[in-house]
Scaffold this active site. Structure first.
Site, PDB file in Angstrom:
ATOM      1  N   HIS A 113      42.306  54.874  36.394  1.00  0.00           N
ATOM      2  CA  HIS A 113      43.035  53.797  35.732  1.00  0.00           C
ATOM      3  C   HIS A 113      42.138  52.603  35.409  1.00  0.00           C
ATOM      4  O   HIS A 113      42.608  51.586  34.914  1.00  0.00           O
ATOM      5  CB  HIS A 113      44.199  53.362  36.646  1.00  0.00           C
ATOM      6  N   LYS A 115      39.330  50.013  33.695  1.00  0.00           N
ATOM      7  CA  LYS A 115      38.900  49.590  32.358  1.00  0.00           C
ATOM      8  C   LYS A 115      37.615  48.779  32.530  1.00  0.00           C
ATOM      9  O   LYS A 115      37.655  47.605  32.920  1.00  0.00           O
ATOM     10  CB  LYS A 115      39.955  48.735  31.651  1.00  0.00           C
ATOM     11  N   ASP A 120      23.910  47.265  28.379  1.00  0.00           N
ATOM     12  CA  ASP A 120      22.493  47.038  28.705  1.00  0.00           C
ATOM     13  C   ASP A 120      22.274  46.536  30.125  1.00  0.00           C
ATOM     14  O   ASP A 120      21.247  45.901  30.402  1.00  0.00           O
ATOM     15  CB  ASP A 120      21.864  46.038  27.718  1.00  0.00           C
ATOM     16  N   HIS A 284      51.623  43.160  31.074  1.00  0.00           N
ATOM     17  CA  HIS A 284      50.736  44.238  31.507  1.00  0.00           C
ATOM     18  C   HIS A 284      49.592  43.706  32.361  1.00  0.00           C
ATOM     19  O   HIS A 284      48.731  44.454  32.807  1.00  0.00           O
ATOM     20  CB  HIS A 284      50.174  44.975  30.278  1.00  0.00           C
ATOM     21  N   LYS A 286      47.239  41.980  35.399  1.00  0.00           N
ATOM     22  CA  LYS A 286      47.034  42.178  36.834  1.00  0.00           C
ATOM     23  C   LYS A 286      46.047  41.116  37.310  1.00  0.00           C
ATOM     24  O   LYS A 286      44.857  41.382  37.508  1.00  0.00           O
ATOM     25  CB  LYS A 286      46.473  43.570  37.128  1.00  0.00           C
ATOM     26  N   ASP A 291      44.640  28.483  45.074  1.00  0.00           N
ATOM     27  CA  ASP A 291      44.057  27.176  45.379  1.00  0.00           C
ATOM     28  C   ASP A 291      43.004  26.719  44.367  1.00  0.00           C
ATOM     29  O   ASP A 291      42.056  25.997  44.729  1.00  0.00           O
ATOM     30  CB  ASP A 291      43.435  27.183  46.786  1.00  0.00           C
TER      31      ASP A 291
END
Length: 391
Positions: A113, A115, A120, A284, A286, A291
């Site tokens: 899952h 991404k 380089d 969508h 996450k 603080d």
């Protein structure tokens, strides 16, 4: 290998496809030696074709391009689409290819899952945004609200080594480049979740941050049904006076996800946690900020799939400027596009909610044990030109 903090990084928050896709595609166009890309979803729409063109162009000018897609999330890449990549030297691999039965995919558990993009060995992108047009506002009411981070600095070397081990065929030796020099002020930690050595790392860093919070915890998460220990830390923080706010789905792309999250509202709100539902379009994201100092951006939801089954990757950051900027964007989201879920009247809940809560929390207490007993197999990472059996 235990995650380690790296000092001297420069980080930039990217919101939605409008900011993310141009940054990634431009970085690929500037690549000189190597592009490594991992994604759960790659569709053959306008975004997918733009990525295809950027990768092909890089490979044609001699850049080594390695791509890993998930077999469940990206099941419909056509042979022609794949062939045009491999013909110019792109090494495209599929994590656990899915075999469809009657047009349906059944291998939903333990997916790749993540991404991640690394250019380089100098620049990396980590977040929750897939390569599909539904991450752009012009997609319409179902366009997703999401985030990613662009990183330069020493932590990129660790991200590269990790991504390289996932995307590269084992017999090949990876090019060793000197680690990037410090370029900024952010301390960064690359955290992943797998089913072997890092099963609880992402959840553990969430719990540590919430436990140490003194003023504010702000979490935006699409699929919210975390384990008991994480819920307990949120409630404890609220009870000691920390402003704990959750931004969850109000217009879900998966209705079951909102139903599950709402089963937890009474427990959290009676403990002082404030719950907001984002209602403009599907959430969508996450991300979290604590603080105005600690922040995380990545692919991991706070639900059983992400916390106990899927392969995930987040970046944790200690940087006041970045954390403040993320907090300001989330507060704007609350002000402009969310409604607060009402607290139960008189601080009481009915017998059905009490019974439901009892069942839910005993389920959550035991879920990590049950998850380890769910169907398990040795995942196959195959070339996109091979069949699901590796041939």
């Amino acid at each position: 290998m235990k995650p380690r903090w790296w000092a001297g990084n420069r980080v930039r928050l990217l919101e939605n496809g409008e900011e993310y896709f141009p940054a990634v595609f431009e970085a690929i166009r500037q690549a000189e030696h190597e592009v490594i890309l991992e994604t759960f979803i790659w569709f053959e729409d306008k975004v997918g074709h733009a990525l295809h063109e950027a990768l092909r162009s890089a490979a044609e000018r001699g850049v080594q391009v390695d791509v890993l897609v998930d077999g469940f999330g990206s099941p419909d890449l056509t042979p022609e689409f794949v062939a045009r990549l491999t013909a110019v030297g792109v090494r495209l691999r599929v994590f656990d290819p899915c075999v469809k039965l009657l047009g349906l995919r059944f291998s939903m558990l333990r997916r790749m899952h993540r991404k991640i993009v690394v250019i380089d060995g100098r620049r990396a992108f980590v977040g929750g945004i897939n390569y599909s047009a539904d991450h752009l506002a012009d997609f319409g009411p179902q366009a997703k609200q999401d985030y990613a981070v662009e990183i330069e600095g020493p932590v990129v070397d660790e991200i590269r080594r990790f991504a390289h081990s996932s995307t590269h065929p084992p017999p090949q030796a990876q090019r060793r480049a000197p680690p990037p020099e410090p370029v900024g002020r952010a301390d960064a930690l690359f955290v992943r979740r797998d089913n072997l050595h890092h099963r609880n790392d992402i959840e553990r860093y969430y719990r540590i941050a919430i436990r140490r919070a003194q003023r504010q915890v702000l979490i935006a998460n699409a699929y919210f049904f975390p384990g008991y220990r994480l819920l307990h830390e949120m409630k404890r923080a609220a009870r000691r006076g920390v402003d704990v706010r959750l931004i969850l789905q109000g217009e879900p792309d998966v209705p079951l996800a909102r139903t599950a999250a709402r089963m937890l509202y009474d427990y959290l709100q009676l403990g002082g946690v404030k719950v907001f539902e984002y209602c403009e379009r599907p959430l969508h994201g996450k991300v979290a900020v604590v603080d105005d100092q600690w922040a995380t951006v990545g692919s991991s939801n706070l639900d059983p799939l992400s916390l106990s089954l899927n392969l995930e990757a987040n970046v944790v950051l200690n940087d006041r400027g970045f954390a403040r900027g993320l907090r300001e964007r989330l507060e704007r989201l609350i002000e402009e596009s969310c409604h607060r879920v009402p607290v139960p009247v008189d601080g009481h809940i009915g017998w059905w909610s009490e019974l439901r809560g009892f069942v839910v929390f005993h389920f959550l207490r035991r879920f990590p044990v049950w998850a380890s007993r769910l169907p398990r197999h040795r995942p196959v990472t195959a070339s996109a030109t091979e069949g699901p059996d590796g041939r």
